[in-house]
Every structure is written in C-alpha cells, then in structure tokens.
Design a protein around this motif. Structure first.
Motif, PDB file in Angstrom:
ATOM      1  N   THR A 110       0.829  -1.212   0.000  1.00  0.00           N
ATOM      2  CA  THR A 110       0.000   0.000   0.000  1.00  0.00           C
ATOM      3  C   THR A 110       0.857   1.253   0.000  1.00  0.00           C
ATOM      4  N   ILE A 111       1.943   1.250   0.773  1.00  0.00           N
ATOM      5  CA  ILE A 111       2.837   2.410   0.833  1.00  0.00           C
ATOM      6  C   ILE A 111       3.430   2.704  -0.538  1.00  0.00           C
ATOM      7  N   LYS A 112       3.834   1.670  -1.247  1.00  0.00           N
ATOM      8  CA  LYS A 112       4.416   1.872  -2.578  1.00  0.00           C
ATOM      9  C   LYS A 112       3.381   2.449  -3.548  1.00  0.00           C
ATOM     10  N   LYS A 113       2.145   2.009  -3.428  1.00  0.00           N
ATOM     11  CA  LYS A 113       1.088   2.565  -4.275  1.00  0.00           C
ATOM     12  C   LYS A 113       0.840   4.036  -3.954  1.00  0.00           C
ATOM     13  N   LEU A 114       0.850   4.381  -2.655  1.00  0.00           N
ATOM     14  CA  LEU A 114       0.660   5.775  -2.262  1.00  0.00           C
ATOM     15  C   LEU A 114       1.816   6.650  -2.736  1.00  0.00           C
ATOM     16  N   ALA A 115       3.031   6.094  -2.711  1.00  0.00           N
ATOM     17  CA  ALA A 115       4.202   6.850  -3.171  1.00  0.00           C
ATOM     18  C   ALA A 115       4.070   7.235  -4.635  1.00  0.00           C
ATOM     19  N   GLU A 116       3.430   6.379  -5.414  1.00  0.00           N
ATOM     20  CA  GLU A 116       3.240   6.660  -6.845  1.00  0.00           C
ATOM     21  C   GLU A 116       2.318   7.852  -7.064  1.00  0.00           C
ATOM     22  N   THR A 117       1.532   8.210  -6.048  1.00  0.00           N
ATOM     23  CA  THR A 117       0.605   9.353  -6.164  1.00  0.00           C
ATOM     24  C   THR A 117       1.220  10.633  -5.606  1.00  0.00           C
ATOM     25  N   GLY A 118       2.476  10.572  -5.151  1.00  0.00           N
ATOM     26  CA  GLY A 118       3.143  11.758  -4.643  1.00  0.00           C
ATOM     27  C   GLY A 118       3.177  11.886  -3.131  1.00  0.00           C
ATOM     28  N   ILE A 119       2.722  10.865  -2.428  1.00  0.00           N
ATOM     29  CA  ILE A 119       2.762  10.891  -0.966  1.00  0.00           C
ATOM     30  C   ILE A 119       4.204  10.675  -0.497  1.00  0.00           C
ATOM     31  N   ASN A 120       4.685  11.582   0.372  1.00  0.00           N
ATOM     32  CA  ASN A 120       6.053  11.505   0.868  1.00  0.00           C
ATOM     33  C   ASN A 120       6.167  10.986   2.298  1.00  0.00           C
ATOM     34  N   THR A 121       5.092  11.129   3.065  1.00  0.00           N
ATOM     35  CA  THR A 121       5.126  10.713   4.471  1.00  0.00           C
ATOM     36  C   THR A 121       3.897   9.880   4.791  1.00  0.00           C
ATOM     37  N   ILE A 122       4.114   8.709   5.385  1.00  0.00           N
ATOM     38  CA  ILE A 122       3.042   7.823   5.806  1.00  0.00           C
ATOM     39  C   ILE A 122       2.995   7.807   7.328  1.00  0.00           C
ATOM     40  N   ILE A 123       1.794   7.946   7.895  1.00  0.00           N
ATOM     41  CA  ILE A 123       1.621   7.926   9.346  1.00  0.00           C
ATOM     42  C   ILE A 123       0.756   6.717   9.713  1.00  0.00           C
ATOM     43  N   ILE A 124       1.308   5.833  10.525  1.00  0.00           N
ATOM     44  CA  ILE A 124       0.606   4.622  10.965  1.00  0.00           C
ATOM     45  C   ILE A 124       0.381   4.740  12.468  1.00  0.00           C
ATOM     46  N   ASP A 125      -0.888   4.765  12.902  1.00  0.00           N
ATOM     47  CA  ASP A 125      -1.147   5.010  14.320  1.00  0.00           C
ATOM     48  C   ASP A 125      -1.602   3.771  15.090  1.00  0.00           C
ATOM     49  N   ASP A 126      -1.433   2.587  14.485  1.00  0.00           N
ATOM     50  CA  ASP A 126      -1.808   1.368  15.201  1.00  0.00           C
ATOM     51  C   ASP A 126      -0.711   0.302  15.111  1.00  0.00           C
TER      52      ASP A 126
END
Length: 201
Positions: A110-126
């Motif tokens: 999922t992170i790699k897919k989000l990176a393809e959309t320009g997301i630079n920071t992922i926050i995981i709260d669980d």
C-alpha cells in the motif's frame, strides 16, 4: 518510496494516537495515514457476515460498529465474542495460513502505491509489533520514525487473552522517540513540531 514512515504506538487506548495523526496530516505536506488493522477488520467483518448468512441472519453490527464503535461489546446469538476478539484471532489465523509477515507486506504494498501518487510521508497510528517494523526496514529499507506515546492520568489497559499477541509487544526503549502528553493534551504541539521538523527539515 516515501521519504518517511511515522509509526505511533502506546501501551493503552485513548492516549492520543489518532488525534496526533490528524494533526500531523494537517501540518505535513503530501502525507497520508495508513492502518495495519483496517484490512484485518474488513476481512473479519466479511467473514462475520458470511457465517451469519448461513444461518439466514443479517449482521447485528454495521461495518463502522464492527471496526470502532462497538468493537469491545460482545455480540449475541451465533457469535458471543466482541469484534476486537474476532479480528485479533482472525489476524492470527490468516498469518498461520500465509506468513507472519503478511500484514507488514500488505502495508509495504500500500505504501508503494501511495508513493506513486506523490505521498512523501506515511503515518501509521496502530503499530503493535516489532515484526511489522522489521518488514518495513530490513526488507524494504524504509526510513521509519518510531514514536512511543504515553499520557498522564491514563488507566493501564489490561487487555484480554485475544489481544495478548498484539498489546504490550513494544516498549519505549524500542522506539526512536518517547513523548508523554499532559492530562489535557495541552502539550500536543510539542510532538507535532518535533515530527514536522524531523520530516520537513
């Protein structure tokens, strides 16, 4: 890949992980949140509905009830356990028929897919287990910032037999940052600013 992955953990609920996540999403450009647990909850909810359908019964809980609103309330009828119990046991079962790394691998996907959309920071709260961190760091070389959160005046969460393999698996010594909220969260901006500066420079 995203430039940073922020993993938030604590020893008990209601410390402020979700609230901190919302604040970080507002303050950090091109950021997004991710959950290890949400895919598990969706899978278990579909199983819950399928089992009930064999008894010609409709679900007692909506998806939102199941995921959050009534997750600690025991069901009646065919099921006599709470949703939390079901998705803890469901997670363990799915891991047993796939691999222990299944949820970490799904997060990586999922992170790699989000990176393809320009997301630079992922926050995981669980974040609950070191296993998922190893999958992110050792196998994929993600830049992870691990944060252990505590709060003044919070009651210790005892947990249940079903949650034993998920709760209390991470200590503050395992994390790169430790932060303790005041009883009224009045110092929340401090950790927001620390993480924002770490990510944006």
């Amino acid at each position: 890949f995203p430039s940073h992955d922020i993993l938030l953990t604590s020893t008990q609920p209601r410390v402020g992980k979700s609230t901190l996540t919302k604040a970080l999403l507002r303050e950090i450009p091109n950021s997004a949140s991710l959950s290890f647990a949400v895919p598990i909850k969706h899978i278990c909810y579909n199983l819950y509905k399928d089992i009930l359908s064999n008894f010609d019964q409709n679900p007692e809980y909506t998806l939102e009830d199941y995921k959050q609103l009534k997750k600690d309330v025991p069901m009646e009828g065919v099921f006599n356990t709470s949703p939390r119990h079901q998705y803890c046991e469901g997670s363990n079962f799915i891991s047993s028929v796939t691999s222990d790394e299944i949820w970490g691998k799904l997060a990586v996907h999922t992170i790699k897919k989000l990176a393809e959309t320009g997301i630079n920071t992922i926050i995981i709260d669980d974040w609950r287990r070191l296993l998922e961190l190893r999958t992110l760091v050792e196998e994929n070389d993600f830049n992870c910032i691990t944060v252990y959160l505590d709060k003044d005046g919070i009651e210790v969460y005892e947990g249940t037999a079903a949650t034993e393999s998920f709760e209390g698996q991470i200590s503050k010594e395992d994390c790169s940052l430790f932060f303790k909220f005041n009883n009224d969260w009045s110092n929340s901006n401090e950790i927001v600013n620390i993480l924002k500066e770490t990510v944006t420079g």
